[in-house]
Write a protein that holds these residues in place. Structure first.
Motif, PDB file in Angstrom:
ATOM      1  N   LYS A 109       9.592 -29.689  11.017  1.00  0.00           N
ATOM      2  CA  LYS A 109      10.411 -28.587  10.524  1.00  0.00           C
ATOM      3  C   LYS A 109       9.817 -28.011   9.225  1.00  0.00           C
ATOM      4  O   LYS A 109       9.504 -28.755   8.305  1.00  0.00           O
ATOM      5  CB  LYS A 109      11.806 -29.152  10.249  1.00  0.00           C
ATOM      6  CG  LYS A 109      12.790 -28.123   9.816  1.00  0.00           C
ATOM      7  CD  LYS A 109      14.134 -28.766   9.572  1.00  0.00           C
ATOM      8  CE  LYS A 109      14.921 -27.810   8.706  1.00  0.00           C
ATOM      9  NZ  LYS A 109      16.219 -28.244   8.355  1.00  0.00           N
ATOM     10  N   LYS A 114      13.205 -16.044  15.825  1.00  0.00           N
ATOM     11  CA  LYS A 114      12.047 -16.596  16.550  1.00  0.00           C
ATOM     12  C   LYS A 114      12.026 -18.132  16.560  1.00  0.00           C
ATOM     13  O   LYS A 114      11.651 -18.735  17.547  1.00  0.00           O
ATOM     14  CB  LYS A 114      10.752 -16.063  15.920  1.00  0.00           C
ATOM     15  CG  LYS A 114       9.504 -16.573  16.598  1.00  0.00           C
ATOM     16  CD  LYS A 114       8.256 -15.807  16.240  1.00  0.00           C
ATOM     17  CE  LYS A 114       7.070 -16.435  16.963  1.00  0.00           C
ATOM     18  NZ  LYS A 114       5.800 -15.936  16.487  1.00  0.00           N
ATOM     19  N   TYR A 115      12.379 -18.736  15.418  1.00  0.00           N
ATOM     20  CA  TYR A 115      12.283 -20.193  15.302  1.00  0.00           C
ATOM     21  C   TYR A 115      13.669 -20.806  15.085  1.00  0.00           C
ATOM     22  O   TYR A 115      14.384 -20.403  14.171  1.00  0.00           O
ATOM     23  CB  TYR A 115      11.404 -20.594  14.111  1.00  0.00           C
ATOM     24  CG  TYR A 115       9.991 -20.046  14.159  1.00  0.00           C
ATOM     25  CD1 TYR A 115       9.036 -20.621  14.988  1.00  0.00           C
ATOM     26  CD2 TYR A 115       9.612 -18.964  13.365  1.00  0.00           C
ATOM     27  CE1 TYR A 115       7.727 -20.122  15.028  1.00  0.00           C
ATOM     28  CE2 TYR A 115       8.313 -18.469  13.397  1.00  0.00           C
ATOM     29  CZ  TYR A 115       7.379 -19.055  14.225  1.00  0.00           C
ATOM     30  OH  TYR A 115       6.101 -18.566  14.263  1.00  0.00           O
ATOM     31  N   ILE A 137      13.663 -24.005  11.558  1.00  0.00           N
ATOM     32  CA  ILE A 137      13.119 -23.771  10.219  1.00  0.00           C
ATOM     33  C   ILE A 137      14.271 -23.637   9.224  1.00  0.00           C
ATOM     34  O   ILE A 137      15.418 -23.401   9.626  1.00  0.00           O
ATOM     35  CB  ILE A 137      12.253 -22.483  10.148  1.00  0.00           C
ATOM     36  CG1 ILE A 137      13.075 -21.232  10.517  1.00  0.00           C
ATOM     37  CG2 ILE A 137      11.021 -22.598  11.010  1.00  0.00           C
ATOM     38  CD1 ILE A 137      12.370 -19.925  10.205  1.00  0.00           C
ATOM     39  N   ASP A 194       3.954 -13.658   9.708  1.00  0.00           N
ATOM     40  CA  ASP A 194       4.084 -14.955  10.374  1.00  0.00           C
ATOM     41  C   ASP A 194       2.700 -15.445  10.846  1.00  0.00           C
ATOM     42  O   ASP A 194       2.343 -16.617  10.677  1.00  0.00           O
ATOM     43  CB  ASP A 194       5.060 -14.795  11.555  1.00  0.00           C
ATOM     44  CG  ASP A 194       5.352 -16.110  12.243  1.00  0.00           C
ATOM     45  OD1 ASP A 194       5.295 -17.166  11.575  1.00  0.00           O
ATOM     46  OD2 ASP A 194       5.652 -16.088  13.465  1.00  0.00           O
TER      47      ASP A 194
END
Ligand code: NAD
Ligand code: DAU
Length: 353
Positions: A2, A25-26, A29, A238
Motif C-alpha cells: 500500500k 483508479k487505486y 492507497i 501517475d
C-alpha cells in the motif's frame, strides 16, 4: 504494498482532479492532502471523499516547516506530489511576493522536510520514495509561430508567476544534483476540465457568457495555448511517479493548440446551441493586453511518449464539450465559487482545524 501519497494543493483545480483520478483508479492507497485553502482551494471539489478513509485532509501551509515535519512524521509517505502554488499569472503581475513565498520558499521548505524524513545515510534515501514537482510550460517562455518546447529548451520565464515556478524547478534539480534526492519535474501546458477556478479563461468565459456579461479578450486574442484535458495530466503524473527516471524532466501536453479567440467563440457557440440562443459574439470585448504576455506555448511530448507510453488521449473537441457540460451540470458549484460561499463549506465540514 500500500502506497501513501502526500498531495499538496489537493483542494485546487488540478490537485483535486488528481485525487479523484487516483482514488478511482487505486483501491489500496492513502492520500494525505495538505492545503492552505487560499481563495483557490475548495473542499467542495472533494465532497465525494468526505467519508473516505483513504483521504486525509490537513489544513496547512507548505511554508510551515513544523506542520510539514509533523505530516512527514505521522504518515509513512512514499510519494510527494507538489501542486501547491499561486497559479494565476494576472495575480502575479499585481502581487509578485506571495508567488515567491509559496512557489519558491514553500517548495524549498517541502524539499527540506522530505529530505530529512527520507534520508537513510549520506546520499541515500528510503527505497522507492519520490518527490514530484508539478511545473509548467511557462518556464520556457514564449514561442514564435514555429517549433515546440522540449525538455532541453532553455528556461526563459517572463511573468513573476513563471519566474517563481522556474526558480522552484531549479531548487528541485539542485536537490537531485547535490544530494541525489529522488525527484521528477513535470512541465505541463494549459489544463482545462472540472473544478477550475473561474479566474482562468475557460470557466471565466463560460460564466460570463451565461450571464450575458462582457467577455474580456486580452489584446488581439491570437495568443496560442496548448490545451490539455486535466484527466490526461493526472494520468501522466501517475505514470511519471511509477516509471519516470529519477532526476528527469517530462513535458506533458501536445498538439491541442488553439488561439484564445477560438476558445472564446467555441464557448459562445456551445452556449448558443445548448442553453441560450440569444448569446452572440457581440459579448466579446478586446481589452488591454496582459503585460509581458507570452504569445504561444506548444509542448513536444516525444520524451514522455517514448519512455512511458503517455499521449494526450482527449482531443480538444471532445474535452471542451465534456468540460462545458460539467459546468452546466454543476451550476451550484459555480454559484458557490463566484459568491465566495464555498469557504463556508469547509468550516461546516472541518470546523476550525
Ligand atoms: P489552483 O490555483 O487551482 O490550486 C492551487 C492550490 O494550492 C489551492 O488549493 C490552494 O489553496 C493551494 N495552496 C496555495 N498556496 C498554498 C500553500 N502555501 N500551502 C498549501 N497549499 C497552498 O492551481 P492549479 O491550476 O490546480 O495548479 C496546480 C499546480 O499545477 C500549480 O503548481 C501550477 O503551477 C501547476 N500548473 C497548472 C496549470 C494549469 O493550467 N492550471 C498548468 C501547468 C502547471
Ligand atoms: O501554460 C500553463 C499555465 O496555464 C499554468 O502554468 C498557469 O497556472 C495557468 O493559469 C495557465 O496560465 P495562462 O496565463 O495561460 O492561463 P489563463 O487562463 O489565465 O489565460 C489563458 C489565455 O487567455 C492567456 O493567453 C490570457 C488569456 N486571457 C485570460 C483571461 C483570464 C484572456 O484573453 N482574457 C481573460 O480574461
Amino acid at each position: 504494498m500500500k502506497k501513501t501519497y502526500l498531495v499538496t494543493g489537493g483542494a485546487g483545480f488540478i490537485g483535486s482532479n488528481f485525487i479523484h483520478y487516483m482514488l478511482q483508479k487505486y483501491q489500496d492507497i492513502s492520500i494525505i492532502n495538505v492545503d492552505k485553502l487560499t481563495y483557490a482551494g475548495n473542499m467542495e471539489n472533494l465532497a465525494e471523499f468526505e467519508n473516505d478513509p483513504r483521504h486525509c485532509f490537513v489544513h496547512a501551509d507548505i511554508c510551515d516547516k513544523d506542520a510539514m515535519k509533523k505530516v512527514m512524521a505521522e504518515h509513512n509517505i512514499d510519494y510527494i506530489v507538489n501542486f501547491a502554488a499561486e497559479s494565476h499569472v494576472d495575480r502575479s503581475i499585481s502581487n509578485p511576493e506571495i508567488f515567491v513565498q509559496t512557489n519558491v520558499l514553500g517548495t524549498v521548505s517541502l524539499l527540506n522536510c522530505a529530505k530529512q524524513a527520507w534520508q537513510t545515510g549520506e546520499d541515500t534515501f528510503k527505497e522507492g520514495v519520490k518527490y514530484l514537482q508539478v511545473s509548467t510550460d511557462e518556464v520556457y517562455g514564449s514561442l514564435g509561430a514555429e517549433g515546440y518546447f522540449e525538455e532541453t529548451t532553455p528556461i526563459c520565464p517572463h511573468s513573476p508567476y513563471s519566474s517563481s515556478k522556474a526558480s522552484a524547478d531549479l531548487f528541485v534539480k539542485a536537490y537531485f544534483d547535490t544530494y541525489k534526492f529522488p525527484v521528477n519535474i513535470t512541465r505541463c501546458s494549459n489544463n482545462y476540465g472540472p473544478f477550475q477556478f473561474p479566474e482562468k479563461l475557460i470557466p471565466l468565459i463560460m460564466n460570463n457568457t451565461l450571464q450575458h456579461k462582457e467577455l474580456p479578450v486580452y489584446g488581439d486574442g491570437m495568443q496560442v495555448r496548448d490545451w490539455l484535458f486535466v484527466e490526461d495530466h493526472c494520468k501522466a503524473i501517475d505514470m511519471v511517479l511509477n516509471n519516470g527516471r529519477l532526476g528527469e524532466v517530462y513535458n506533458i501536453g501536445g498538439h491541442n493548440e488553439r488561439p484564445n479567440i477560438f476558445i472564446v467563440k467555441t464557448i459562445i457557440e456551445y452556449i448558443r446551441q445548448n442553453v441560450d440562443s440569444s448569446v452572440s459574439e457581440d459579448l466579446i470585448h478586446h481589452v488591454t493586453d496582459r503585460k509581458g504576455h507570452d504569445r504561444r506555448y506548444g509542448i513536444d511530448p516525444a520524451k514522455i511518449k517514448a519512455e512511458l507510453g503517455w499521449f494526450p488521449e482527449t482531443p480538444f473537441e471532445v474535452g471542451i464539450k465534456k468540460t462545458l457540460k460539467w459546468y452546466l451540470d454543476h451550476k451550484d458549484w459555480m454559484a458557490h465559487v463566484t459568491s465566495g460561499s464555498y469557504q463556508e463549506y469547509y468550516k461546516k465540514m472541518y470546523g476550525d482545524q
